[in-house]
Design a protein around this motif. Structure first.
Motif, short mmCIF file in Angstrom:
data_model
loop_
_atom_site.label_atom_id
_atom_site.label_comp_id
_atom_site.label_asym_id
_atom_site.label_seq_id
_atom_site.Cartn_x
_atom_site.Cartn_y
_atom_site.Cartn_z
N VAL A 1 -27.20 -7.79 40.43
CA VAL A 1 -28.30 -8.07 39.72
C VAL A 1 -29.39 -8.65 40.73
N GLY A 2 -30.32 -7.58 41.14
CA GLY A 2 -31.15 -7.84 42.11
C GLY A 2 -32.84 -7.56 41.70
N SER A 3 -33.65 -7.10 42.82
CA SER A 3 -34.96 -7.11 42.58
C SER A 3 -35.61 -6.32 41.45
N SER A 4 -34.73 -5.14 41.19
CA SER A 4 -35.43 -4.18 40.09
C SER A 4 -35.21 -4.89 38.71
N VAL A 5 -34.23 -5.64 38.58
CA VAL A 5 -34.08 -6.37 37.20
C VAL A 5 -34.98 -7.59 37.19
N TRP A 6 -35.15 -8.33 38.34
CA TRP A 6 -36.28 -9.24 38.22
C TRP A 6 -37.36 -8.83 37.76
N LYS A 7 -37.90 -7.55 38.19
CA LYS A 7 -39.23 -7.25 37.86
C LYS A 7 -39.48 -6.94 36.27
N GLU A 8 -38.30 -6.69 35.68
CA GLU A 8 -38.17 -6.44 34.07
C GLU A 8 -38.35 -7.90 33.53
N LEU A 9 -37.52 -8.56 34.01
CA LEU A 9 -37.30 -10.03 33.43
C LEU A 9 -38.57 -10.71 33.39
N LYS A 10 -39.57 -10.61 34.56
CA LYS A 10 -40.96 -11.25 34.73
C LYS A 10 -41.84 -10.67 33.74
N GLU A 11 -41.71 -9.35 33.71
CA GLU A 11 -42.85 -8.63 32.60
C GLU A 11 -42.28 -9.02 31.16
N ASN A 12 -40.99 -9.32 31.07
CA ASN A 12 -40.55 -9.66 29.56
C ASN A 12 -39.78 -11.03 29.64
N PRO A 13 -40.65 -12.17 29.83
CA PRO A 13 -39.96 -13.50 29.86
C PRO A 13 -39.71 -13.92 28.42
N ARG A 14 -38.51 -14.79 28.45
CA ARG A 14 -38.12 -15.27 27.01
C ARG A 14 -37.48 -14.12 26.34
N LYS A 15 -37.31 -13.05 26.58
CA LYS A 15 -36.52 -11.95 25.79
C LYS A 15 -35.25 -11.73 26.48
N GLN A 16 -34.38 -11.18 25.37
CA GLN A 16 -33.22 -10.74 25.99
C GLN A 16 -33.19 -9.31 26.40
N ILE A 17 -32.78 -9.17 27.70
CA ILE A 17 -32.72 -7.62 28.04
C ILE A 17 -31.26 -7.35 28.10
#
Length: 429
Positions: free
Chosen positions: A406-422
């Motif tokens: 779990v690296g950079s590409s997933v981090w990009k999505e986590l930052k755009e959707n904080p506090r949300k379960q992905i």
């Protein structure tokens, strides 16, 4: 005072009521149906009384758009109309650069929202295996011992153009070599002889190098001469992982027929490109939630599936380990309790405190392992030791099945959707 109707009067009243009903039905159908002459006459009459207003195309273009909603002619996934080198659609009015950037940003946000709302999105890009550019320099030579047997020399010089691992460490590689027959229904006896005489080799391990050099030569024993026509040279480039299973970075399959034209004792030294490995170990489903204020990441493992194996057939205890890397160094690690069916409860969550680490420098390794003894979850507290212990002798008995990063590409999505379960679905390598 009572009135009495005669028979003729009763018939007249019934006829009058029926005619009114039929007239109302005919008028209703004619007004609604566009094929009736009365309907066409009625529409023309309405147009003469209230003529329709004609809106010019320029007024529609000048009308200001809403800040929250924007309607565009070009669909989300591209347009069938030709475009210019600047990206403008032919035949349409060009928009200012600021409006183009706004529309592109809106499209990206919409795409990200669609990905996050899907049941499980795939993260195969995080399991990249640097296959397209990796090359190997290989030498081959054969020598006949007698009329029916030969000896083969295989030389592995170097491997070039490797890439750094997803969590920021250079790969530790070795090469596996195998001689095998093509197989088939024809010449079963010959194929059985070649299969018995097939051999395999392994090079030494080159630690942390993007261009490892081996310079090793392998010599086979006496093999039937028919292997030069029906045999194949199979080469696999492996990455030796310390905290998980070794996995294949690339494969190479060469028929030995191409070396017959070289002649005896003529060495062929060429460079070959690796192909993507065909093996698939399985998939793992999990979810991630990132809290930016507390700088905390929570993993929730849902289930795992293995290719060609159904859970519960063997008395194995499966568990998932998650390791946190910062700038390529292991800082924290945790694991779930064991499960024979590879299904975990929603309460079995693993939480990592990032402390002062930046998201761009942080990566997580998700490892699926099996053990004969039940394991207990190590997520008793939100934090883990800063210096985790090395694997002990007892943990070496555990078998690592597969892993993902779990690296950079997933981090990009986590930052755009904080506090949300992905929810994510990753392939195990």
């Amino acid at each position: 005072m009572a009135f009495y109707l005669t028979e003729n009067e009763k018939i007249l009243i019934i006829i009058f009521a029926a005619s009114l009903f039929l007239l109302s039905v005919v008028l209703t159908v004619c007004v609604v149906s566009p094929f009736c002459l009365f309907n066409k006459w009625f529409v023309r009459l309405c147009n003469k009384v209230n003529p329709p207003k004609k809106h010019s195309q320029k007024q529609q273009l000048i009308t200001p758009e809403s800040k929250h909603f924007q309607l565009t002619v070009v669909p989300l996934y591209g347009s069938s109309s030709p475009t210019t080198p600047n990206g403008d659609t032919v035949g349409s009015k060009s928009l200012p650069r600021s409006e183009k950037e706004d529309s592109q940003s809106r499209k990206k946000r919409l795409m990200n929202k669609r990905k996050s709302t899907a049941s499980f999105s795939s993260t195969d890009s995080e399991c990249k295996q640097f296959l397209i550019t990796s090359k190997i320099k290989l030498g081959f030579q054969w020598e006949s011992i007698d009329e029916s047997s030969v000896k083969i020399y295989i030389r592995v010089e170097e491997v070039n153009e490797l890439s750094i691992r997803d969590y920021g460490v250079e790969p530790t590689c070795y090469v596996l070599i195998a001689l095998a027959s093509v197989g088939g229904l024809r010449n079963r006896k010959k194929n059985s002889v070649i299969a018995k005489a097939a051999v395999s080799f392994r090079t030494n391990t080159a630690k942390k190098s993007l261009s490892p050099t081996f310079n090793e030569t392998f010599i086979t024993s006496e093999l039937p001469k028919s292997i030069l026509k029906e045999g194949r040279l199979k080469i696999r480039l492996m990455d030796e992982e310390r905290y998980a299973n070794d996995y294949c970075l690339g494969e190479l399959n060469l028929p030995l027929k191409k070396f017959l034209t070289l002649g005896e004792k003529c060495e062929s030294l060429d460079t070959y490109n690796f192909a993507a490995p065909k093996e698939q170990k399985g998939e793992i489903l999990y979810s991630i939630c990132y809290l930016p204020t507390s700088r905390r990441v929570t993993f929730s493992i849902v289930k795992a599936t293995l290719m060609g194996q159904s859970p519960g057939n063997q008395s194995q205890n499966y568990y998932v380990r998650i390791l946190m890397f910062v700038n390529g160094k292991l800082t924290k690690k945790k694991k779930t309790p064991t499960s024979e069916k590879m299904i975990w409860k929603s309460e079995d969550t693993l939480t990592f405190d990032m402390a002062n680490a930046f998201p761009e420098e942080t990566a997580f390794m998700v490892v699926l392992s099996s053990s004969k003894e039940p394991q207990i979850s190590t997520n008793s507290s939100p934090s883990s030791p800063e210096s985790p212990e090395l694997p002990t002798s007892g943990s070496k008995k555990d078998r690592h099945i597969g892993h993902c990063i779990v690296g950079s590409s997933v981090w990009k999505e986590l930052k755009e959707n904080p506090r949300k379960q992905i929810n994510l679905c990753s392939k195990l390598v």
